[in-house]
Structures are given as C-alpha cells and as structure tokens.
Design an enzyme around this catalytic site. Sequence first.
Site, PDB file in Angstrom:
ATOM      1  N   GLY A   4      11.208  57.827 110.990  1.00 26.43           N
ATOM      2  CA  GLY A   4      11.577  57.218 109.727  1.00 26.43           C
ATOM      3  C   GLY A   4      10.356  56.766 108.958  1.00 26.43           C
ATOM      4  O   GLY A   4       9.259  56.643 109.522  1.00 26.43           O
ATOM      5  N   CYS A  58       8.923  59.102 117.378  1.00 23.62           N
ATOM      6  CA  CYS A  58       8.044  58.525 116.362  1.00 23.62           C
ATOM      7  C   CYS A  58       8.457  57.083 116.046  1.00 23.62           C
ATOM      8  O   CYS A  58       8.266  56.193 116.851  1.00 23.62           O
ATOM      9  CB  CYS A  58       8.023  59.410 115.121  1.00 23.62           C
ATOM     10  SG  CYS A  58       6.627  59.044 114.012  1.00 23.62           S
ATOM     11  N   TYR A  59       9.067  56.845 114.874  1.00 17.22           N
ATOM     12  CA  TYR A  59       9.511  55.485 114.560  1.00 17.22           C
ATOM     13  C   TYR A  59      10.478  54.976 115.623  1.00 17.22           C
ATOM     14  O   TYR A  59      10.490  53.789 115.955  1.00 17.22           O
ATOM     15  CB  TYR A  59      10.191  55.447 113.194  1.00 17.22           C
ATOM     16  CG  TYR A  59      10.679  54.062 112.808  1.00 17.22           C
ATOM     17  CD1 TYR A  59       9.835  53.152 112.183  1.00 17.22           C
ATOM     18  CD2 TYR A  59      11.985  53.657 113.106  1.00 17.22           C
ATOM     19  CE1 TYR A  59      10.270  51.878 111.852  1.00 17.22           C
ATOM     20  CE2 TYR A  59      12.440  52.388 112.783  1.00 17.22           C
ATOM     21  CZ  TYR A  59      11.577  51.496 112.161  1.00 17.22           C
ATOM     22  OH  TYR A  59      12.010  50.222 111.852  1.00 17.22           O
ATOM     23  N   HIS A  93       6.723  64.631 116.997  1.00 19.08           N
ATOM     24  CA  HIS A  93       8.026  65.202 116.629  1.00 19.08           C
ATOM     25  C   HIS A  93       8.288  66.498 117.401  1.00 19.08           C
ATOM     26  O   HIS A  93       7.848  67.574 116.991  1.00 19.08           O
ATOM     27  CB  HIS A  93       8.076  65.478 115.131  1.00 19.08           C
ATOM     28  CG  HIS A  93       8.127  64.252 114.283  1.00 19.08           C
ATOM     29  ND1 HIS A  93       9.297  63.601 113.974  1.00 19.08           N
ATOM     30  CD2 HIS A  93       7.121  63.539 113.697  1.00 19.08           C
ATOM     31  CE1 HIS A  93       9.031  62.541 113.227  1.00 19.08           C
ATOM     32  NE2 HIS A  93       7.721  62.472 113.046  1.00 19.08           N
ATOM     33  N   GLU A 138      10.980  68.099 117.514  1.00 20.36           N
ATOM     34  CA  GLU A 138      12.001  68.902 116.840  1.00 20.36           C
ATOM     35  C   GLU A 138      11.435  69.917 115.866  1.00 20.36           C
ATOM     36  O   GLU A 138      12.127  70.869 115.474  1.00 20.36           O
ATOM     37  CB  GLU A 138      12.992  67.988 116.108  1.00 20.36           C
ATOM     38  CG  GLU A 138      12.438  67.241 114.903  1.00 20.36           C
ATOM     39  CD  GLU A 138      11.777  65.916 115.241  1.00 20.36           C
ATOM     40  OE1 GLU A 138      11.649  65.073 114.337  1.00 20.36           O
ATOM     41  OE2 GLU A 138      11.403  65.735 116.419  1.00 20.36           O
ATOM     42  N   ASP A 183      30.949  79.890 102.965  1.00 20.97           N
ATOM     43  CA  ASP A 183      31.419  78.551 103.326  1.00 20.97           C
ATOM     44  C   ASP A 183      32.918  78.390 103.077  1.00 20.97           C
ATOM     45  O   ASP A 183      33.678  78.025 103.980  1.00 20.97           O
ATOM     46  CB  ASP A 183      30.652  77.483 102.543  1.00 20.97           C
ATOM     47  CG  ASP A 183      29.152  77.576 102.753  1.00 20.97           C
ATOM     48  OD1 ASP A 183      28.742  78.211 103.740  1.00 20.97           O
ATOM     49  OD2 ASP A 183      28.404  77.020 101.935  1.00 20.97           O
ATOM     50  N   LYS A 219      24.444  76.340 108.062  1.00 15.23           N
ATOM     51  CA  LYS A 219      24.848  77.636 107.540  1.00 15.23           C
ATOM     52  C   LYS A 219      24.903  78.720 108.619  1.00 15.23           C
ATOM     53  O   LYS A 219      25.857  79.507 108.665  1.00 15.23           O
ATOM     54  CB  LYS A 219      23.892  78.061 106.420  1.00 15.23           C
ATOM     55  CG  LYS A 219      24.188  79.426 105.826  1.00 15.23           C
ATOM     56  CD  LYS A 219      25.475  79.443 105.014  1.00 15.23           C
ATOM     57  CE  LYS A 219      25.259  78.769 103.677  1.00 15.23           C
ATOM     58  NZ  LYS A 219      26.412  78.941 102.768  1.00 15.23           N
TER      59      LYS A 219
END
Length: 513
Positions: free
Chosen positions: A55, A82-83, A169, A171, A227, A369
Amino acid sequence: MNRQTILILDFGSQYTQLIARRVRENRVFSRIIPYNTPAKEIAAMMPKGLILSGGPASVVAKKSPLPDAGIFKLGIPILGVCYGMQAIAEMLGGKVKHTKGREYGKIELFIDDNRDLFSQVPGNFTCWASHGDYITKLPAGFSVYAHTLNAPIAAMANKKRKIFAVQFHPEVTHTERGNQILSNFVFKICGCIGRWTVESFIKDSVEIITKSVGRDKVVMGLSGGVDSSVAALLIHKALRNNLKCIFIDNGLLRKNEAEQVKKIFHGMYHLNLHCVDRSKRFLVRLKGVVDPEEKRKIIGDEFVKVFEEEAKKVKGSKFLGQGTLYPDVIESISPSGAPSRRIKSHHNVGGLPAHMKLKLVEPLRELFKDEVRQIGRKLGLPDEVINRQPFPGPGLAVRIIGDVTPERLDLLREVDARVIEEITKAGLYEQVWQSFAVLLPIKSVGIMGDERTYENVAALRCVTSLDGMTADWVKLPYEVLERISNRIINEVKGVNRVVYDISSKPPATIEWE
C-alpha cells in the site's frame, strides 16, 4: 458452496489484483476484502489463509491503515507483502523506521532460511521492491528469512504462529520465482489443495443464481461481447426461459455491430433477444458533454432507464443481469472500500442511479478476462465471440475526445473499422488485447492538391495485456502501421493525420477516457 479461499486484505497497492490472480493460477479461489474487515467477519468466511497487500501509506505516519488486531489470534496463516509486512511488525512489537534512501525496482534478495516460504527457490535471486520504510527490529518470536544489501530484514516469519512476511512483491513478474513463493504459502503453509476450476465455478454460479433469483425473471443486456455473452449463458443455464436478453442500440457502437449481434445471437443461437434502438435518446443527452466522467454517468443513467422501461414489459422481472468483471469494479471504486484510488467509473458499476429498481445478477464480478474466456469455452461459446477484443460499455463516446456528435461518431466508425481490418489481416487480432482508434479534439493542417486543409487527427491504440490491470503498447510492424495510416487517410474523408499511442498502463489507462 464449499471452496477453499485465500482472503487478501487490500491496503491500496496497485498490485493487489495481481496477488489475487497469482493465487487463482494455483487453482485456489482468492477474494479481496477491505483491510479493516473485523476479525469476526473474516473468521466467518473460513479462509485457508490471509494475505496483507502492499500500500502507499507508511506505518510510521499517524492514522496509518492497520488491520483488526484480532486476525493474529485466529490461527489462520498470514502472509504480509511490503506494507503488509511493516504493518505486522508494527502491530506485533517490532520497529519500523522511515528512511530517505528507499528500495525501488529490481534488487537482489539473499535467502537466510530456505524452508517453508522459500522452499525450492535459489539462495539468491532478483525481486521487485517499492518501499521507503524498513523493519529495524523483529517482533518477538520472529526470525529473519531473507535480506538485501540495504535491508537486513527483507523477509521474516514466526513459523509457530504461521505468520510470514516479505518486503518485496512476489506477485509481479519482475520477481524471479515469485509464483513459487506464493505457491509455497498457499499449499505448504495454508494447506490448500487447488480444486477451484472452471467446472467448479460454473457449478457454484448456477447454484448461486438459482438460489438468489428463484422463480423470478432476469433481464440481461446482451452486447455481443465476451463478458455479456458468458454472463448470459451462465444465467440461462440456471434459469432457462426466465432470462430475457435485451440488446440496446445506443448509437455508440462500432460499424455494423448492431446487425452482427442480431444475426449471431438471435439468428444462430435463438436466444430470447429483444432489440431496441434508443440511439437518439443517448445522443440528445450527450450533446455538448465533453467531460469523460460525465459521459459515463449519462450513458450509465440512460442505460438503466431504458432497461427499467423494457423490464416493466417483462412480467416478474426483478433482476438485471450484467457482465461486470473484477477490473471493472476495481477501476470504478476502491476495491471493497479499501484505500485505493479510483481510476475511472464504468457504465455498469459506477454510474448506477440510486433509484434503480432492479437487483443485480453479476456472475462474473470476481473474474478476470482470461478466466471469463475459459468459462466461455467450457460453455460452448464460439471462438469468434470468446476472442473478441474488449469494448468499453460507454462505447465510442469515450473514444471521441470532446463533444460526441453523429458526424464524429460516423467518422470514428470508419477509422476504427479500418484499424480492425488491417490488424486482422496481419494475423494480430487475437494476439492483441485491444486495438482501436481515438478521435482527437484537434485539427491538423494538410495539403490537398494545391490547397491547405484543416482536418481531424486520429490516434491508434494497440495494447497487450493478460487481465486489463496492466498493459503495454504493441510494437506493430512498420508495414502494418503504414497500411493502417494509408487506408485511413486515403479512404476516410475528414482525417489527414494518424498518430500512434506508445504509452503503457500504468501510468496511462488502456482507454483515453
């Protein structure tokens, strides 16, 4: 439903959605919730693990966002990123210090403990960092799991309490072996099995829709995009004839799009499709409007009004079906009320008026998606629909910078059609996430014979992306760019200049408005 879930407490990181994606790639369902969700509510969700995201805030600042301290007493495995790591340290008795020299970008990480979280990863590798705060003292019971040249505590853990944290991070794709680290947390530490599949999602969705709607009817806006098409098929699978599909021609569609939708979904698939042309209403309300947010709200408001009018004609209709996706929700409002900044509103999430009388059915609301396309294939949707590039709900209105008029819409349709034709001829359509044209609010000097003219400028935008959360511009071959430019300038009267947008997301967005 009885599915294993990893909950992600969102502290506002631009990478929070990537954490959710990485967990799902391991066939484990993930869900993002507000950072301050009460521990009792979290316990009631029965998650297999918690991940505290990064964050923009600093834990050393006043009123910094912190989770409910009760989460540390639930006995649920926790991973701070992280945060999230700094919040854990601050709350459990460690010390965090802010320094001027921050770590940002690629850095070298050195592993001090290769068990648990760092199992099956090398002793050192490159990772992605973005922080200016450092942990200077470990909380009681924690040990150092990794360090960098600048941060002696780049990862820490209390194995007994199953609390782990990293300063980088895992990710993002820039972090080597990041997926392995998250996989270790999900499987080795949280004990997940990995049973969340396309089949299980379809089964769960049908059960939820059936239970929620009962014998009532759903009216569904069918645009022909992947969608709305997948959402319609899911709802139809649950409700059959109690689904009424409505196609609204708002006058903001691409060239021949209305005719194609009618031909495919009414003619070929025999869906219960009702088509209405309300283009004049939309264009009247958009006259003179140049602010993009105002455009979206007007289109969203008019869209709902038309639906309400048509829904009244369907006896027993109490629900509105929509193909809302996770990125739509995240970009429209901060995810689940967390401190992220809003990027833009979407016609089907951010612009709904308070008096809307229909309840929402959004079976795809927590999907990205690529996940929607997988479900579409499983449901038997043809490739021509599944591989269709995303198209914004407000249509060409947000690809015309400035006033939206019938003349400018017709001009953009012709330009856009040639972009799609050439991208398709080059065999690039399915490789590109989105390829489209934007009509700019400026005039450019040109030469026609011996005369100087002032005509419109069109911008070409082609991006690659996996989920719409991040995107990079496509390095189109020069010959493709040349053909697109030549065809637009030579064939579309009123355009004498074509420019190519080479910005990435972030900091730009995919659409211009």
